[in-house]
Design a protein around this motif. Structure first.
Motif, mmCIF file in Angstrom:
data_model
loop_
_atom_site.group_PDB
_atom_site.id
_atom_site.type_symbol
_atom_site.label_atom_id
_atom_site.label_comp_id
_atom_site.label_asym_id
_atom_site.label_seq_id
_atom_site.Cartn_x
_atom_site.Cartn_y
_atom_site.Cartn_z
ATOM 1 N N ASP A 266 0.818 -1.217 0.000
ATOM 2 C CA ASP A 266 0.000 0.000 0.000
ATOM 3 C C ASP A 266 0.853 1.268 0.000
ATOM 4 O O ASP A 266 0.495 2.262 -0.623
ATOM 5 N N TYR A 267 1.991 1.232 0.721
ATOM 6 C CA TYR A 267 2.760 2.477 0.816
ATOM 7 C C TYR A 267 3.415 2.840 -0.500
ATOM 8 O O TYR A 267 3.798 3.995 -0.694
ATOM 9 N N THR B 83 0.799 4.858 -2.022
ATOM 10 C CA THR B 83 0.838 6.191 -1.418
ATOM 11 C C THR B 83 1.936 7.032 -2.059
ATOM 12 O O THR B 83 1.724 8.197 -2.409
ATOM 13 N N ARG C 14 9.149 7.656 -10.725
ATOM 14 C CA ARG C 14 9.298 6.199 -10.704
ATOM 15 C C ARG C 14 10.627 5.791 -10.044
ATOM 16 O O ARG C 14 10.671 4.893 -9.213
ATOM 17 N N ARG D 216 12.494 7.420 -7.895
ATOM 18 C CA ARG D 216 12.523 7.656 -6.461
ATOM 19 C C ARG D 216 11.680 6.616 -5.719
ATOM 20 O O ARG D 216 12.037 6.166 -4.638
ATOM 21 N N VAL E 3 13.966 4.772 -3.236
ATOM 22 C CA VAL E 3 13.783 5.240 -1.862
ATOM 23 C C VAL E 3 12.719 4.425 -1.125
ATOM 24 O O VAL E 3 12.922 3.978 0.001
ATOM 25 N N HIS E 4 11.568 4.206 -1.774
ATOM 26 C CA HIS E 4 10.472 3.572 -1.047
ATOM 27 C C HIS E 4 10.479 2.054 -1.126
ATOM 28 O O HIS E 4 10.175 1.381 -0.153
ATOM 29 N N ARG F 269 14.544 0.235 -0.051
ATOM 30 C CA ARG F 269 14.860 0.257 1.381
ATOM 31 C C ARG F 269 14.157 -0.890 2.112
ATOM 32 O O ARG F 269 14.736 -1.551 2.970
ATOM 33 N N ASN F 270 12.903 -1.126 1.771
ATOM 34 C CA ASN F 270 12.174 -2.212 2.426
ATOM 35 C C ASN F 270 12.573 -3.570 1.880
ATOM 36 O O ASN F 270 12.625 -4.549 2.610
ATOM 37 N N MET G 270 15.788 -5.435 3.392
ATOM 38 C CA MET G 270 15.858 -6.183 4.651
ATOM 39 C C MET G 270 16.108 -7.669 4.413
ATOM 40 O O MET G 270 17.067 -8.219 4.927
ATOM 41 N N ILE H 96 18.259 -0.878 9.616
ATOM 42 C CA ILE H 96 17.380 -0.594 8.479
ATOM 43 C C ILE H 96 15.925 -0.632 8.898
ATOM 44 O O ILE H 96 15.113 0.153 8.447
ATOM 45 N N PRO I 226 13.245 -0.179 11.621
ATOM 46 C CA PRO I 226 12.961 0.357 12.947
ATOM 47 C C PRO I 226 12.068 -0.551 13.785
ATOM 48 O O PRO I 226 12.161 -0.558 15.001
ATOM 49 N N ARG I 227 11.227 -1.359 13.110
ATOM 50 C CA ARG I 227 10.318 -2.210 13.876
ATOM 51 C C ARG I 227 11.087 -3.235 14.701
ATOM 52 O O ARG I 227 10.704 -3.577 15.802
#
Ligand SMILES: Nc1ncnc2c1ncn2[C@@H]1O[C@H](COP(=O)(O)OP(=O)(O)OP(=O)(O)O)[C@@H](O)[C@H]1O
Ligand code: SF4
Ligand SMILES: [Mg+2]
Lengths: 336, 326
Positions: free
Chosen positions: A232-233, A236, A244, A246, A250-251, A254-255, A258, A328, A330-331
């Motif tokens: 979903d993000y 967003t 595209r 970025r 970036v979005h 990064r995820n 992990m 990387i 935070p959770r």
């Protein structure tokens, strides 16, 4: 953050103890009398035999032996080579930079190629780009190192004559070891052409060693990216009007990183196993070759100490990966 | 007129066997107006809005005769040009705020990212504006929230952050796609109130997609009823709630108590919205419509203008709620 790191370290201590136990047991698992095996089963006089037994501490009960072994480890004593009479740790430290340099370059090669390949395949999913990239990755993954090394040597060293066949640097150079990294030492030495020679020697082994990690990283990056791009993000981020590029870098990346970082960390074990073979093929004077040579020389203290040192390294790297993971994500850092 | 969509079509699946998720949709929104879009699950509400935002990916296909926003033609525009409008003048918030924020970045980062993209604000002024926005959406202790990560926020708090991000550049149109569905009842009311207040303060148009007809009746000036990818009725809120002209609207209204609580099916109409493989050939509602005739089952009704409303039915209901031909 500090408490997170300390918690991670605490978890690792039992693992480390387990490894010392294994390394300790190794010397007792050698079939036959260790002293005789090490001395080459020649006829030796009883006095020498007794002194060797005492020197190796093998006349004590097992738990005492283990206790002494641990105490020695704590003092940085990893045993002594029976061939060179040098402390194992010193030999290790002398040779380790060569392996580290090779592995680092292999890993850099793997990441430089694997990450973009995986990202490209994910963003061009289902297209010919995707199929070609992933097909190559699969091929790379299933390539036996020995065979792959020989093919590259045949092609680039023998046929084309582009790269040397073995060693870390051409014999004409005498580079004083400062950091142990040939690439850096050659630069420090200021000798003309030395760096180029070192780089030439490094390139093929690094590619051979980096191929499997590269394939794994490419495939992992692709699947992680595909998963993340559905989140979903990401919608967003697109609804914000971001470009595209970025969004992907970036979005999504990064995820997606992990799981990829974990995989890179897990590759360290594979990398060291691969280093043993690669160093043998290319006569690379690192710990892989050292271990193989020691086994054939029946230098068991070296094998024992070397394995423990390598295991320690793998554990430390995994620890580092764990900590990096927390940086990387935070959770994970905030989880109690 | 702020937004003018004409003959919007969105289809998925293969070109040989396409699935029309949205077909022939016309929608006009005026400046500063609140329009509710209602309809059962699967009627194409979200797809319509995503198509407007340019968020439908291949193999999905979007076509339209016109897509005008504030005098600009979104259809003929290059992607890069459109991105200067999306997120700035047209903003959207989604149902699940918790998953709509990127878990790897702080609230402040994600908020300032929008501002940095669409405004010249930088440095301290940028941060100041982000802080103001968090305060505007009534987030307590806004300053410390800037450094919070999404997982440290509740659902309601996340939706407030999403709203702050959406209104960051004072959009002319805010699209809220079921903004409160995922939240607790008490929080739902607060978020709705916040949205309506912000709409008034910023004088922006608001498209509110929701299953909660009570909310629509309260806040919207106009209502668009969608069914199976088509607009079946559109009129002023007052007219629609007093004298529904389309049988589907009538059924929706009759089921308000359960439907607004999120029931997936309408108690007043048997069956569900037809999917890809069971679209009927005539009126899309005909298998479920209590008033269906043979004509309904073979022919598609056109959209008919009807004293202030527009209805897609051969026999619109009269003031007593029965088909006009009877
Ligand atoms: N990416 C997609 N690929 C294929 N079909 C899709 C896609 N997105 C939506 N659809 C289909 O389009 C139809 C309309 O979906 P949409 O999400 O717009 O419904 P909705 O009115 O928003 O429903 P809800 O109230 O559940 O949000 C559904 O049948 C859905 O399955
Ligand atoms: S056209 Fe016929 S089937 Fe369709 S809504 Fe009207 S009465 Fe019902
Ligand atoms: Mg929806």
């Amino acid at each position: 953050m500090l408490s997170f790191i300390l918690r991670r370290i605490a978890v690792v201590i039992p693992t480390f103890l387990g490894v010392t136990l294994l390394a300790f047991a190794l010397i007792h698992m050698i079939p036959g009398d260790p002293v005789l095996v090490m001395m080459g089963e020649r006829q030796i006089d009883p006095e020498f035999y007794a002194s060797a037994l005492k020197r190796l501490g093998l006349d004590q009960p097992l738990y005492v032996q283990y206790w002494h072994y641990l105490l020695n480890l704590l003092h940085g004593d990893f045993g002594t080579s029976i061939v060179s009479n040098e402390p194992v740790i010193r030999e290790f430290l002398t040779l380790f930079p060569a392996t580290l340099e090779l592995s680092l370059c292999a890993m850099i090669f793997a990441c430089l190629l694997g990450l973009p390949a995986g990202m490209l395949a994910a963003t061009r999913r289902g297209t010919i780009v995707d199929h070609v990239t992933m097909g190559s990755a699969l091929t790379g993954y299933s390539m036996p190192i020995f065979w792959w090394g020989l093919i590259l040597i045949m092609l680039f060293s023998v046929s084309l004559g582009w790269t040397p066949v073995s060693g870390r640097i051409s014999l004409e150079y005498d580079i004083p070891p400062v950091t142990g990294f040939m690439l850096i030492d050659t630069l420090l030495s200021g000798e003309e052409g030395a760096f180029k020679s070192a780089a030439h020697h490094l390139i093929l082994p690094a590619i051979v060693l980096g191929t499997i990690p590269m394939a794994v990283i490419a495939r992992m990056t692709r699947s992680a990216m595909l998963e993340v791009l559905r989140e979903d993000y990401i919608r967003t981020a697109r609804a914000k009007g971001l470009s595209r590029g970025r969004i992907v870098i970036v979005h999504a990346l990064r995820n997606a990183l992990m799981p990829v970082v974990t995989v890179i960390g897990l590759q360290i074990g594979t990398l060291l196993a691969g280093a043993v073979l690669t160093e043998t093929i290319f006569s690379w004077p690192g710990i892989g070759k050292w271990l193989i040579d020691s086994i054939s020389r029946r230098d068991y203290p070296v094998v024992q100490g070397g394995i423990l040192l390598i295991a320690t390294m793998v554990i430390s790297v995994n620890l580092l990966v764990d900590i990096l993971y927390g940086v990387i994500n935070p959770r994970i850092r905030h989880a109690r | 007129m702020l937004l003018d969509i004409r003959n919007l079509n969105v289809s998925f699946g293969s070109t040989a066997q396409p699935f029309q998720a949205v077909s022939g949709l016309d929608l006009a929104i005026n400046r500063g107006e609140i329009v509710g879009i209602v309809g059962e699950s699967g009627s194409g509400k979200s797809v319509t809005m995503l198509a407007l935002m340019g968020l439908i990916d291949a193999p999905g296909r979007v076509t339209a005769d016109a897509l005008q926003f504030a005098g600009q033609d979104l259809l003929g525009m290059k992607a890069a040009q459109k991105r200067q409008i999306i997120g700035k003048d047209i903003a959207m918030i989604f149902q699940d705020a918790l998953t709509s924020l990127n878990p790897a970045y702080t609230v402040g980062y994600q908020l300032m990212e929008t501002l940095r993209l669409h405004t010249p604000l930088r440095g301290a002024a940028l941060k100041q504006r982000a802080l103001e926005l968090l305060e505007q959406v009534e987030i307590p202790d806004a300053k410390s929230r800037l450094n919070a990560y999404p997982h440290q926020l509740s659902g309601g708090m996340s939706q407030r952050v999403m709203i702050a991000m959406a209104i960051a550049c004072q959009p002319k149109l805010l699209i809220a796609d079921e903004p409160t569905t995922a939240l607790d009842v008490t929080v739902q009311a607060q978020i709705m109130e916040l949205l309506v207040n912000l709409q008034k303060q910023n004088d922006m148009a608001l498209i509110l997609i929701t299953h909660d007809l009570a909310v629509v009746a309260e806040v919207a000036q106009r209502v668009v009823v969608m069914y199976a990818g088509e607009v079946v009725e559109t009129s002023s809120t007052e007219l629609l709630f007093n004298t529904p002209r389309h049988p589907y609207t009538q059924a929706l209204l009759a089921s308000i108590p359960e439907h607004s609580k999120g029931a997936k099916r309408l108690s007043t109409l048997a069956g569900v919205v037809p999917g890809q493989y069971d679209r009927p050939s005539g009126c899309l509602l005909s298998p479920r419509c209590p008033y269906a005739t043979d004509t309904c089952r073979t022919q598609r009704p056109p959209q008919l203008p009807l004293s202030g409303t527009s209805v897609r039915c051969f026999t619109p209901l009269n003031d007593s709620g029965i088909p006009s031909h009877e």
